[in-house]
Design an enzyme around this catalytic site. Structure first.
Site: not given
Ligand code: AMP
Length: 490
Positions: A375, A412, A57, A272, A31
């Site tokens: 990434d 988390c 969010g 991130y 959030c």
């Molecule tokens: P994946 O490995 O396909 O689940 O997605 C990884 C990507 O999601 C990474 O490149 C991050 O930029 C993004 N990411 C990391 N943590 C989160 C999160 N908590 N919620 C949404 N996207 C995320």
């Protein structure tokens, strides 16, 4: 019975003030929060601040405005710009406002869970916006329900509303202090009671919260980018454990919460979650990510023709990798910024379609090249798998994946919306196996030591998602009320 003259009832939220969209009831914790205190048209400023905090969010947004004791609320499902219009904002009158945006990776959440939560209790109208996740929420909720509390939401934030309302202390200050003493876990909060706003960070300071100033008025927000959009001045971070009372142009520091042995701000905010143009934990997020990229180039060098990023969250770390390695940075992947939740899914069963909706490779950059792709993190691994196939289809000769953080191996419990442990690719496979599944020529993760060393000035941090070392007790898990696989859902 008629009210005595001069006394008027506060305006309570009416069902018509609330917009409803397609919903599920999975509570979300990620959030952004804001409070505006003592500035005319506070709701308009809160709207702008939420707009800047949209990355924290995208599922729902809400603002509560307080005008001379009258509380008005508007909230709904969708992006900030979809939820509010000029007309709804002009109806949210007054110099005090509290706002909230919430995040979801899939589906929505019940409208009753959309914040700020509002309640009328013995001391007046209360509005509450919370960022973080309580680790003793089921324990507290069970106890409150036993004592007769009736919950209207499945959000852990409502627990605090009940704790404040049932506190036996006289003053609101003491009630808030009393209620906060029961909480364990992560909470960066803004709470209004009448036109007084309380701003709170949990003793470990998991989530960010900053104080700003505009003329004689004050702003509290999750990140400094919300102050920038208003042209407000950054005053300082709200300290871990600090409780501020903001009213009529003054900021008073109330008694701090029981201090933690050591604060543990979330390092994943730097990796991130926070915006690169914000400053959190005393540093620029952009600079932190560049430092991750440089450290990664030292730990995992490779012969290549170009460095590209997975936009936007990895842009800064990819630049850091390029600076350190001397390999030129190129724009090899473009991201469509208009992919929203409301997008109508066509009947596309193609496995890479989700990624293609969001990213498109630039063939002219990639064709025949040895490419380093940076990434910020690997969670499930599904995005990277699709991206690697897309890069190869666009002509990349070699694909070397570099991740600006260590393998995510643990869920988390403090407010980042991660999948459960079994869904985390880093929890079930070792690095060579992951490289094979993703189809890359090489894979390098930044080490935990490398990551912490790159941003040592802001630490020590919570790095539980990487290390499994949880700094705040997982009370619900310990009592068998919640699964160790992921955070409690009320
Ligand atoms: P994946 O490995 O396909 O689940 O997605 C990884 C990507 O999601 C990474 O490149 C991050 O930029 C993004 N990411 C990391 N943590 C989160 C999160 N908590 N919620 C949404 N996207 C995320």
């Amino acid at each position: 019975m008629p009210l005595p003259s001069g006394v008027s009832l506060p305006v309570l939220p009416r069902p018509t003030d609330i917009t409803v969209d397609s919903l599920d009831d999975r509570p979300k914790e990620e959030c952004g929060v804001v409070a505006i205190v003592g500035i005319e048209k506070a709701a308009e400023l809160a709207f702008l601040a939420l707009y800047a905090l949209q990355h924290r969010g995208q599922e729902a947004a809400g603002i509560v405005a307080v005008d001379d004791g009258a509380t008005r609320v508007h909230k709904g499902v969708g992006l900030v710009s979809d939820v509010f219009s000029a007309a709804t904002l002009s109806g949210l009158k007054g110099p005090t406002a509290v706002g909230h945006v919430r995040y979801s990776t899939a589906g929505g959440a019940g409208i009753e869970n959309v914040q700020p939560l509002t309640a009328r209790y013995a001391r007046g109208e209360m509005a509450l916006a919370h960022n973080g996740n309580l680790t003793n929420q089921l324990d507290l909720r069970n106890r409150l329900v036993e004592e007769g509390a009736i919950f209207r939401t499945t959000s852990d934030s409502e627990i605090l509303v009940h704790l404040i309302a049932k506190s036996r202390h006289e003053s609101v200050d003491a009630q808030i202090d009393d209620a906060l003493g029961h909480l364990e876990g992560a909470f960066s909060l803004v709470v209004s009671v009448g036109d007084t706003v309380y701003a709170v960070r949990d003793p470990r300071g998991f989530r960010p919260l900053v104080l700003g100033q505009m003329g004689a008025g004050h702003i509290v927000a999750s990140e400094t980018c919300a102050l920038d959009i208003l042209g407000a001045e950054y005053v300082r971070d709200i300290e871990p454990g600090e409780v501020l009372k903001i009213h009529g142009g003054t900021v008073e520091r109330l008694r701090s919460l029981q201090p933690a042995e050591r604060p543990s701000p979330c390092i994943f905010e730097l990796v991130y979650f926070a915006r690169p143009d914000s400053r959190i934990w005393g540093m620029s997020v952009d600079r932190a990510r560049r430092a991750f990229g440089r450290a990664m180039a030292q730990e995992h060098p490779v012969e290549a023709d170009c460095v590209i990023s997975v936009p936007d969250s990895a842009n800064s770390s990819a630049l850091g990798y390029a600076e350190e390695s001397g390999i030129p940075f190129e724009l090899g992947l473009l991201r469509n910024h208009y992919v929203g939740r409301t997008f109508i899914q066509p009947t596309q069963k193609d496995r890479d379609f989700g990624a293609r909706m969001k990213y498109n490779p630039v063939r002219e950059v990639l064709d025949g090249q040895r490419v380093v792709v940076v990434d910020d993190s690997l969670v499930r691994g599904t995005t990277s798998k699709s991206l690697v196939r897309m890069l190869r289809a666009a002509g990349a000769k070699e694909v070397h994946l570099r991740i600006g953080s260590p393998p995510v191996r643990n869920p988390c419990f403090y407010g980042i919306d991660m999948p459960t442990r079994s869904e985390l690719i880093g929890a079930s496979m070792d690095i060579p196996e992951i490289a094979e599944v993703l189809g890359v020529d090489s894979l390098g993760y930044l080490s935990l030591e490398g990551m912490q060393g790159a941003v040592a000035e802001g630490g020590p941090y919570c790095n539980a998602c990487f290390s499994g070392d949880y700094p705040a007790e997982l009370v619900d898990v310990k009592r068998g009320l919640a699964s160790p696989e992921g955070p409690a859902k009320c």
